[in-house]
Write a protein that holds these residues in place. Structure first.
Motif, PDB file in Angstrom:
ATOM      1  N   LYS A 131       0.858  -1.176   0.000  1.00 41.39           N
ATOM      2  CA  LYS A 131       0.000   0.000   0.000  1.00 41.39           C
ATOM      3  C   LYS A 131       0.895   1.227   0.000  1.00 41.39           C
ATOM      4  CE  LYS A 131      -4.604  -1.030   1.640  1.00 41.39           C
ATOM      5  NZ  LYS A 131      -5.666  -0.632   2.585  1.00 41.39           N
ATOM      6  N   VAL A 132       0.443   2.259  -0.695  1.00 40.84           N
ATOM      7  CA  VAL A 132       1.230   3.478  -0.816  1.00 40.84           C
ATOM      8  C   VAL A 132       0.301   4.682  -0.664  1.00 40.84           C
ATOM      9  CG1 VAL A 132       1.015   3.486  -3.348  1.00 40.84           C
ATOM     10  CG2 VAL A 132       2.941   4.682  -2.240  1.00 40.84           C
ATOM     11  N   LEU A 133       0.816   5.710  -0.031  1.00 43.27           N
ATOM     12  CA  LEU A 133       0.015   6.908   0.223  1.00 43.27           C
ATOM     13  C   LEU A 133       0.107   7.845  -0.987  1.00 43.27           C
ATOM     14  CD1 LEU A 133      -1.711   8.273   2.448  1.00 43.27           C
ATOM     15  CD2 LEU A 133       0.385   9.464   3.182  1.00 43.27           C
ATOM     16  N   VAL A 134      -1.033   8.068  -1.633  1.00 37.76           N
ATOM     17  CA  VAL A 134      -1.106   8.929  -2.812  1.00 37.76           C
ATOM     18  C   VAL A 134      -2.231   9.940  -2.609  1.00 37.76           C
ATOM     19  CG1 VAL A 134      -1.478   9.034  -5.303  1.00 37.76           C
ATOM     20  CG2 VAL A 134      -0.245   7.094  -4.311  1.00 37.76           C
ATOM     21  N   ASP A 135      -1.866  11.215  -2.590  1.00 37.24           N
ATOM     22  CA  ASP A 135      -2.854  12.283  -2.408  1.00 37.24           C
ATOM     23  C   ASP A 135      -3.713  12.039  -1.175  1.00 37.24           C
ATOM     24  OD1 ASP A 135      -1.916  13.483  -4.743  1.00 37.24           O
ATOM     25  OD2 ASP A 135      -3.342  12.404  -6.007  1.00 37.24           O
ATOM     26  N   GLY A 136      -3.069  11.623  -0.089  1.00 31.26           N
ATOM     27  CA  GLY A 136      -3.769  11.452   1.178  1.00 31.26           C
ATOM     28  C   GLY A 136      -4.558  10.167   1.313  1.00 31.26           C
ATOM     29  N   GLU A 137      -4.442   9.233   0.361  1.00 31.50           N
ATOM     30  CA  GLU A 137      -5.214   8.000   0.393  1.00 31.50           C
ATOM     31  C   GLU A 137      -4.282   6.798   0.242  1.00 31.50           C
ATOM     32  OE1 GLU A 137      -9.281   6.202  -1.676  1.00 31.50           O
ATOM     33  OE2 GLU A 137      -8.093   7.701  -2.731  1.00 31.50           O
ATOM     34  N   TRP A 138      -4.480   5.796   1.091  1.00 29.35           N
ATOM     35  CA  TRP A 138      -3.682   4.585   1.012  1.00 29.35           C
ATOM     36  C   TRP A 138      -4.270   3.666  -0.056  1.00 29.35           C
ATOM     37  CZ3 TRP A 138       0.972   3.792   3.051  1.00 29.35           C
ATOM     38  CH2 TRP A 138       1.380   4.612   4.106  1.00 29.35           C
ATOM     39  N   LEU A 139      -3.478   3.398  -1.101  1.00 32.62           N
ATOM     40  CA  LEU A 139      -3.944   2.617  -2.244  1.00 32.62           C
ATOM     41  C   LEU A 139      -3.098   1.361  -2.426  1.00 32.62           C
ATOM     42  CD1 LEU A 139      -4.444   5.551  -4.779  1.00 32.62           C
ATOM     43  CD2 LEU A 139      -6.178   4.490  -3.306  1.00 32.62           C
ATOM     44  N   LEU A 140      -3.742   0.313  -2.915  1.00 32.07           N
ATOM     45  CA  LEU A 140      -3.069  -0.972  -3.101  1.00 32.07           C
ATOM     46  C   LEU A 140      -2.267  -1.000  -4.398  1.00 32.07           C
ATOM     47  CD1 LEU A 140      -4.340  -4.522  -2.493  1.00 32.07           C
ATOM     48  CD2 LEU A 140      -3.706  -3.905  -4.837  1.00 32.07           C
ATOM     49  N   VAL A 141      -1.079  -1.578  -4.311  1.00 34.43           N
ATOM     50  CA  VAL A 141      -0.245  -1.844  -5.489  1.00 34.43           C
ATOM     51  C   VAL A 141       0.200  -3.297  -5.398  1.00 34.43           C
ATOM     52  CG1 VAL A 141       1.885  -1.313  -6.714  1.00 34.43           C
ATOM     53  CG2 VAL A 141       0.567   0.530  -5.639  1.00 34.43           C
ATOM     54  N   ASP A 142      -0.081  -4.077  -6.439  1.00 38.01           N
ATOM     55  CA  ASP A 142       0.328  -5.481  -6.469  1.00 38.01           C
ATOM     56  C   ASP A 142       1.147  -5.713  -7.743  1.00 38.01           C
ATOM     57  OD1 ASP A 142       0.606  -8.231  -6.509  1.00 38.01           O
ATOM     58  OD2 ASP A 142      -1.393  -8.592  -5.679  1.00 38.01           O
ATOM     59  N   VAL A 143       2.449  -5.542  -7.608  1.00 39.28           N
ATOM     60  CA  VAL A 143       3.336  -5.689  -8.763  1.00 39.28           C
ATOM     61  C   VAL A 143       3.311  -7.123  -9.282  1.00 39.28           C
ATOM     62  CG1 VAL A 143       5.688  -5.410  -9.608  1.00 39.28           C
ATOM     63  CG2 VAL A 143       4.798  -3.818  -7.890  1.00 39.28           C
ATOM     64  N   THR A 144       3.266  -8.091  -8.387  1.00 40.30           N
ATOM     65  CA  THR A 144       3.291  -9.497  -8.790  1.00 40.30           C
ATOM     66  C   THR A 144       2.158  -9.819  -9.756  1.00 40.30           C
ATOM     67  OG1 THR A 144       4.151 -10.026  -6.592  1.00 40.30           O
ATOM     68  CG2 THR A 144       3.417 -11.858  -7.950  1.00 40.30           C
ATOM     69  N   TRP A 145       0.972  -9.375  -9.426  1.00 45.16           N
ATOM     70  CA  TRP A 145      -0.182  -9.740 -10.238  1.00 45.16           C
ATOM     71  C   TRP A 145      -0.262  -8.952 -11.544  1.00 45.16           C
ATOM     72  CZ3 TRP A 145      -5.291 -11.531  -7.613  1.00 45.16           C
ATOM     73  CH2 TRP A 145      -5.013 -12.622  -6.788  1.00 45.16           C
ATOM     74  N   ASP A 146       0.524  -7.889 -11.656  1.00 45.35           N
ATOM     75  CA  ASP A 146       0.589  -7.144 -12.918  1.00 45.35           C
ATOM     76  C   ASP A 146       1.772  -7.556 -13.785  1.00 45.35           C
ATOM     77  OD1 ASP A 146      -1.700  -5.649 -12.670  1.00 45.35           O
ATOM     78  OD2 ASP A 146      -0.716  -3.917 -11.753  1.00 45.35           O
ATOM     79  N   ASP A 147       2.618  -8.460 -13.282  1.00 42.83           N
ATOM     80  CA  ASP A 147       3.786  -8.895 -14.029  1.00 42.83           C
ATOM     81  C   ASP A 147       3.365  -9.885 -15.113  1.00 42.83           C
ATOM     82  OD1 ASP A 147       6.217 -10.094 -14.899  1.00 42.83           O
ATOM     83  OD2 ASP A 147       7.147  -9.602 -12.988  1.00 42.83           O
ATOM     84  N   PRO A 148       3.827  -9.711 -16.351  1.00 44.38           N
ATOM     85  CA  PRO A 148       3.435 -10.639 -17.421  1.00 44.38           C
ATOM     86  C   PRO A 148       3.934 -12.061 -17.206  1.00 44.38           C
ATOM     87  CG  PRO A 148       5.142  -9.133 -18.173  1.00 44.38           C
ATOM     88  CD  PRO A 148       4.666  -8.611 -16.858  1.00 44.38           C
ATOM     89  N   SER A 149       4.900 -12.273 -16.301  1.00 44.22           N
ATOM     90  CA  SER A 149       5.346 -13.637 -16.028  1.00 44.22           C
ATOM     91  C   SER A 149       4.307 -14.401 -15.224  1.00 44.22           C
ATOM     92  CB  SER A 149       6.679 -13.630 -15.258  1.00 44.22           C
ATOM     93  OG  SER A 149       6.526 -13.047 -13.983  1.00 44.22           O
ATOM     94  N   THR A 150       3.374 -13.688 -14.601  1.00 44.42           N
ATOM     95  CA  THR A 150       2.285 -14.339 -13.874  1.00 44.42           C
ATOM     96  C   THR A 150       0.927 -13.921 -14.414  1.00 44.42           C
ATOM     97  OG1 THR A 150       2.232 -12.556 -12.232  1.00 44.42           O
ATOM     98  CG2 THR A 150       3.627 -14.455 -11.758  1.00 44.42           C
ATOM     99  N   ASN A 151       0.944 -13.036 -15.382  1.00 44.46           N
ATOM    100  CA  ASN A 151      -0.276 -12.486 -15.958  1.00 44.46           C
ATOM    101  C   ASN A 151      -0.106 -12.543 -17.480  1.00 44.46           C
ATOM    102  OD1 ASN A 151      -2.726 -11.226 -16.164  1.00 44.46           O
ATOM    103  ND2 ASN A 151      -2.147  -9.430 -14.972  1.00 44.46           N
ATOM    104  N   PRO A 152      -1.127 -12.880 -18.241  1.00 44.95           N
ATOM    105  CA  PRO A 152      -0.964 -12.995 -19.699  1.00 44.95           C
ATOM    106  C   PRO A 152      -0.486 -11.715 -20.375  1.00 44.95           C
ATOM    107  CG  PRO A 152      -3.011 -13.997 -18.985  1.00 44.95           C
ATOM    108  CD  PRO A 152      -2.458 -13.268 -17.796  1.00 44.95           C
ATOM    109  N   ARG A 153      -0.679 -10.589 -19.725  1.00 45.88           N
ATOM    110  CA  ARG A 153      -0.266  -9.340 -20.355  1.00 45.88           C
ATOM    111  C   ARG A 153       0.188  -8.357 -19.281  1.00 45.88           C
ATOM    112  NH1 ARG A 153      -4.272  -5.526 -19.611  1.00 45.88           N
ATOM    113  NH2 ARG A 153      -6.269  -6.338 -18.866  1.00 45.88           N
TER     114      ARG A 153
END
Length: 395
Positions: free
Chosen positions: A338-360
């Motif tokens: 989670k990362v603080l962006v403009d005062g809001e804690w937002l989720l970031v999941d690099v693993t699930w966006d990686d093409p080695s684990t995701n078709p694109r």
């Protein structure tokens, strides 16, 4: 006046009287005078035998009877088809609690529960030590790497473990907060710092204080090498991604995310080793920012550690989060950020966006709010930050 069960005893009953009385059968029962102890009931009266309620260690028994090696936590095997969710907890070594009460010449030993419950710190034999109890927190060592803890105790533990101190004095914290709070802080410290290589820990309590003995993943020289290369790789990554030149926090997050997606490959070798219950160098590497940033491969814990290291170095506020995701027919342990962006804690999941684990290559899991429908199957556990701050990171 405190109750001493040995000062009063009922008259012994004949067998036929005991059967008619409804008294409990012989065995260990809660001690009437101390909630942290159990006392042996022989079927008709209390005996002088007592043991610790949590560790089940009997007082006065020879210490050699309780010499137990540290055990290694073996992750449960995940079913096939969930490669992107493999995560081995960094504190995988079970907690072994060794309590030394020198004043009585008694050694207690035991393992704390996985949920973080430690036996209450021994009260026996502490009279001499009470005069030595520190009234201020100890001074943390100076280290060349960042610390991220949410409390003073977490930050103290992080620095001491980065310095790879063999024995860390936690006497002040044991007296102020108690054992469970120290382990709660330890879990945050090993989750939130990419530069601390710790597998588990051992507590020693004596009449002069309480010490934490971390179980380090690497010897000092190898740990220093990995720390140095990781920190260098973070700076090279920020330069290559141009994250530090970004005009907004949102742009910084996106550039770091995209750099890590392009940099890393999912570590299927480590995933298979984890499923086999192995504990080896390949598995260790897969859990670290070093694995992704330096050797270019990791499982989700390493992806999350790498994002944490780069985000913090870029001036962002970020944390690693642990839990599980039940997407699809199966689920498993997982780690993300989670990362603080403009005062809001937002989720970031690099693993699930990686093409080695995701078709694109995608931004499907880039800066999502807590209520996003894509997160409906995701469950967050309570191991990644101290309980008092679990609510601080909601969006």
């Amino acid at each position: 006046m405190s109750f001493n069960p040995t000062e009063w005893q009922p008259e012994p009953l004949r067998p036929e009287e005991r059967r008619a009385s409804g008294l409990p059968a012989s065995g260990w029962l809660p001690d009437p005078g101390d909630p942290d102890l159990e006392r042996y009931w022989d079927g008709t009266r209390w005996t002088g035998r007592v043991r610790n309620l949590y560790t089940r260690i009997e007082h006065g028994v020879s210490p050699s009877a309780y010499t137990t090696p540290a055990r290694t936590w073996t992750p449960a095997a995940e079913p096939a088809g969930v490669h992107r969710r493999a995560r081995r907890r960094r504190w995988r070594t079970s907690v072994l609690l060794l309590v030394v009460v020198a004043l009585l010449g008694v050694l207690w030993a035991g393992r704390a529960a996985d949920a973080g419950l430690l036996p209450s710190w021994a009260n026996l034999g502490r009279t001499a030590a009470e005069a030595l109890t520190p009234t201020t927190a100890p001074v943390a060592p100076t280290v060349d790497y960042p610390v991220y803890g949410s409390t003073e105790l977490v930050r103290y533990l992080e620095t001491a473990m980065i310095a790879q101190q063999e024995a860390i004095d936690v006497t002040f914290w044991a007296e102020e907060l108690g054992g469970p709070a120290i382990e709660d802080a330890l879990r945050e410290a090993v989750t939130q710092n990419p530069y601390a290589f710790v597998k588990g820990w051992v507590f020693w309590e004596t009449t002069v204080g309480v010490e934490l003995h971390p179980v380090y993943t690497y010897a000092v020289d190898e740990a220093d090498r990995r720390r140095s290369l990781t920190a260098t790789a973070v700076q090279l990554g920020l330069s290559a991604s141009r994250a530090t030149a970004a005009s907004s926090d949102k742009e910084k997050v996106t550039r770091i995310h995209d750099y890590l997606v392009s940099r890393g490959e999912y570590d299927y070798e480590a995933y298979d080793a984890i499923n086999r219950g192995e504990d080896n160098a390949v598995v260790d590497r897969s859990q670290e920012a070093y694995g992704l940033l330096v050797e270019g491969t990791a499982v989700c814990n390493g992806y999350a550690q790498a994002f944490l290291a780069m985000a913090e170095a870029a001036g962002l506020e970020a944390v690693q989060v642990t839990g599980s995701d039940l997407a699809g027919a199966t689920g498993g342990d997982h780690a993300w950020n989670k990362v603080l962006v403009d005062g809001e804690w937002l989720l970031v999941d690099v693993t699930w966006d990686d093409p080695s684990t995701n078709p694109r290559t995608s931004h499907d899991y880039l800066m999502l709010a807590d209520g996003d429908p894509r997160l409906i199957t995701r469950i967050t556990d309570s191991d990644w930050v101290v309980d008092a701050h679990l609510g601080d990171y909601s969006s």
